[in-house]
Design a protein around this motif. Sequence first.
Motif, PDB file in Angstrom:
ATOM      1  N   GLU A  52       1.002  -1.052  -0.149  1.00 23.42           N
ATOM      2  CA  GLU A  52       0.419   0.066  -0.138  1.00 23.42           C
ATOM      3  C   GLU A  52       0.372   1.075  -0.011  1.00 23.42           C
ATOM      4  O   GLU A  52       0.380   2.366  -0.828  1.00 23.42           O
ATOM      5  CB  GLU A  52      -1.086   0.428   0.910  1.00 23.42           C
ATOM      6  CG  GLU A  52      -2.092  -1.130   0.761  1.00 23.42           C
ATOM      7  CD  GLU A  52      -2.366  -1.374   2.506  1.00 23.42           C
ATOM      8  OE1 GLU A  52      -3.699  -1.707   2.496  1.00 23.42           O
ATOM      9  OE2 GLU A  52      -1.880  -0.603   3.274  1.00 23.42           O
ATOM     10  N   ARG A  83       2.405   2.161  -3.427  1.00 26.47           N
ATOM     11  CA  ARG A  83       1.151   2.086  -4.232  1.00 26.47           C
ATOM     12  C   ARG A  83       0.896   3.619  -3.667  1.00 26.47           C
ATOM     13  O   ARG A  83       0.841   4.301  -4.803  1.00 26.47           O
ATOM     14  CB  ARG A  83      -0.436   1.225  -4.017  1.00 26.47           C
ATOM     15  CG  ARG A  83      -0.382  -0.128  -4.515  1.00 26.47           C
ATOM     16  CD  ARG A  83      -1.592   0.013  -4.836  1.00 26.47           C
ATOM     17  NE  ARG A  83      -2.306  -1.474  -5.496  1.00 26.47           N
ATOM     18  CZ  ARG A  83      -2.296  -2.523  -4.446  1.00 26.47           C
ATOM     19  NH1 ARG A  83      -2.665  -2.137  -3.222  1.00 26.47           N
ATOM     20  NH2 ARG A  83      -2.342  -4.007  -4.732  1.00 26.47           N
ATOM     21  N   ILE A  84       0.591   4.138  -2.637  1.00 29.27           N
ATOM     22  CA  ILE A  84       0.864   5.154  -2.798  1.00 29.27           C
ATOM     23  C   ILE A  84       2.030   6.438  -3.336  1.00 29.27           C
ATOM     24  O   ILE A  84       0.824   7.222  -4.195  1.00 29.27           O
ATOM     25  CB  ILE A  84       1.150   6.016  -1.011  1.00 29.27           C
ATOM     26  CG1 ILE A  84      -0.444   5.634  -0.137  1.00 29.27           C
ATOM     27  CG2 ILE A  84       1.364   7.737  -0.787  1.00 29.27           C
ATOM     28  CD1 ILE A  84       0.116   5.506   1.356  1.00 29.27           C
ATOM     29  N   GLN A 119       3.600   5.249  -6.180  1.00 27.61           N
ATOM     30  CA  GLN A 119       3.346   5.270  -7.398  1.00 27.61           C
ATOM     31  C   GLN A 119       2.004   6.309  -7.765  1.00 27.61           C
ATOM     32  O   GLN A 119       2.681   7.185  -8.791  1.00 27.61           O
ATOM     33  CB  GLN A 119       2.870   3.670  -7.160  1.00 27.61           C
ATOM     34  CG  GLN A 119       3.132   2.991  -9.240  1.00 27.61           C
ATOM     35  CD  GLN A 119       3.094   2.013  -9.049  1.00 27.61           C
ATOM     36  OE1 GLN A 119       1.601   1.285  -8.561  1.00 27.61           O
ATOM     37  NE2 GLN A 119       3.114   1.244 -10.012  1.00 27.61           N
ATOM     38  N   ARG A 120       1.217   6.748  -7.670  1.00 28.69           N
ATOM     39  CA  ARG A 120      -0.140   7.415  -7.564  1.00 28.69           C
ATOM     40  C   ARG A 120       0.659   8.307  -7.040  1.00 28.69           C
ATOM     41  O   ARG A 120       0.075   9.869  -8.879  1.00 28.69           O
ATOM     42  CB  ARG A 120      -0.897   6.950  -6.536  1.00 28.69           C
ATOM     43  CG  ARG A 120      -2.260   6.074  -7.244  1.00 28.69           C
ATOM     44  CD  ARG A 120      -3.124   6.136  -6.229  1.00 28.69           C
ATOM     45  NE  ARG A 120      -3.222   6.125  -4.998  1.00 28.69           N
ATOM     46  CZ  ARG A 120      -3.222   5.185  -4.326  1.00 28.69           C
ATOM     47  NH1 ARG A 120      -3.685   3.797  -4.556  1.00 28.69           N
ATOM     48  NH2 ARG A 120      -3.246   5.632  -2.281  1.00 28.69           N
ATOM     49  N   THR A 121       1.405   9.131  -6.435  1.00 24.85           N
ATOM     50  CA  THR A 121       1.558  10.656  -5.625  1.00 24.85           C
ATOM     51  C   THR A 121       2.401  11.084  -7.447  1.00 24.85           C
ATOM     52  O   THR A 121       2.734  11.297  -8.024  1.00 24.85           O
ATOM     53  CB  THR A 121       2.041  10.550  -5.144  1.00 24.85           C
ATOM     54  OG1 THR A 121       1.047   9.825  -4.108  1.00 24.85           O
ATOM     55  CG2 THR A 121       2.288  12.234  -4.869  1.00 24.85           C
ATOM     56  N   GLN A 179       2.116   9.348 -10.673  1.00 21.68           N
ATOM     57  CA  GLN A 179       1.768   9.449 -11.897  1.00 21.68           C
ATOM     58  C   GLN A 179       0.883  10.860 -11.113  1.00 21.68           C
ATOM     59  O   GLN A 179       0.833  11.438 -12.934  1.00 21.68           O
ATOM     60  CB  GLN A 179       0.350   8.460 -11.608  1.00 21.68           C
ATOM     61  CG  GLN A 179       1.977   7.178 -12.122  1.00 21.68           C
ATOM     62  CD  GLN A 179       0.534   5.891 -11.889  1.00 21.68           C
ATOM     63  OE1 GLN A 179      -0.355   5.551 -10.969  1.00 21.68           O
ATOM     64  NE2 GLN A 179       1.193   4.952 -12.081  1.00 21.68           N
ATOM     65  N   ASP A 180       0.455  11.255 -10.419  1.00 18.98           N
ATOM     66  CA  ASP A 180      -0.821  12.729 -10.878  1.00 18.98           C
ATOM     67  C   ASP A 180       0.371  13.815 -10.177  1.00 18.98           C
ATOM     68  O   ASP A 180      -0.581  14.610 -11.510  1.00 18.98           O
ATOM     69  CB  ASP A 180      -1.581  12.549  -9.365  1.00 18.98           C
ATOM     70  CG  ASP A 180      -2.142  11.203  -8.854  1.00 18.98           C
ATOM     71  OD1 ASP A 180      -2.989  10.713 -10.123  1.00 18.98           O
ATOM     72  OD2 ASP A 180      -3.025  11.126  -7.863  1.00 18.98           O
TER      73      ASP A 180
END
Length: 202
Positions: A171, A174-175, A177-179, A181-182
Amino acid sequence: MTNQMPESTSIKVLLAEDDELQRGLLVELLVSLGHVVVAEVGTGREAIERARDIVPDVVLLDVHMPDSTGIEAAEQITRAVPGVAVVLFSGDQSVSLSDRDVAATAAIAFLPKPTPPRMLDSTIRLAAQRARELAGARKDAEEAKAALEHRKTIERAKGILMRRTGSSEQEAYRILQRTSQDRSVPMVEIAKAVLASEPGAQ
């Protein structure tokens, strides 16, 4: 296995020879062999300065030169322009290079003078090819080292996020990774920001 450079490939050569007549003959020979003589100089100091400015493929250096020997010039050129191939030559049969000289100058070859045209041509081509291979290996090593450092930074950031949010390792990843990408920012930069936000971080 590496393919040999094609015969048609012209190589940029910087020639350092203090004897003007010999220098002229060598320039003619190099051009007739299909190479490009980007500079011809008569002293070691000039060789160092021109190598920095031009960045040739190969520096062909006479061992005996005024104001700086070919070996000293080669050492400085190797430090200043790491990707350049150095070929030393001398008409003095008593000259030999110590292991230290070879290591410090990164000399790829040591030729007698006069050098048979075919030997000169093949040595210059081989020197340029070896220099390219060494530069490629150095770049690969630097990239591998940087990738390892990035992985360490991301691992440390994951640990901080796991502690702060109570999330699992997956998790936390993923945090990041998402940040990443965003914000369209590399993940390692997000990880560095997490590390920087830690109390007591420099």
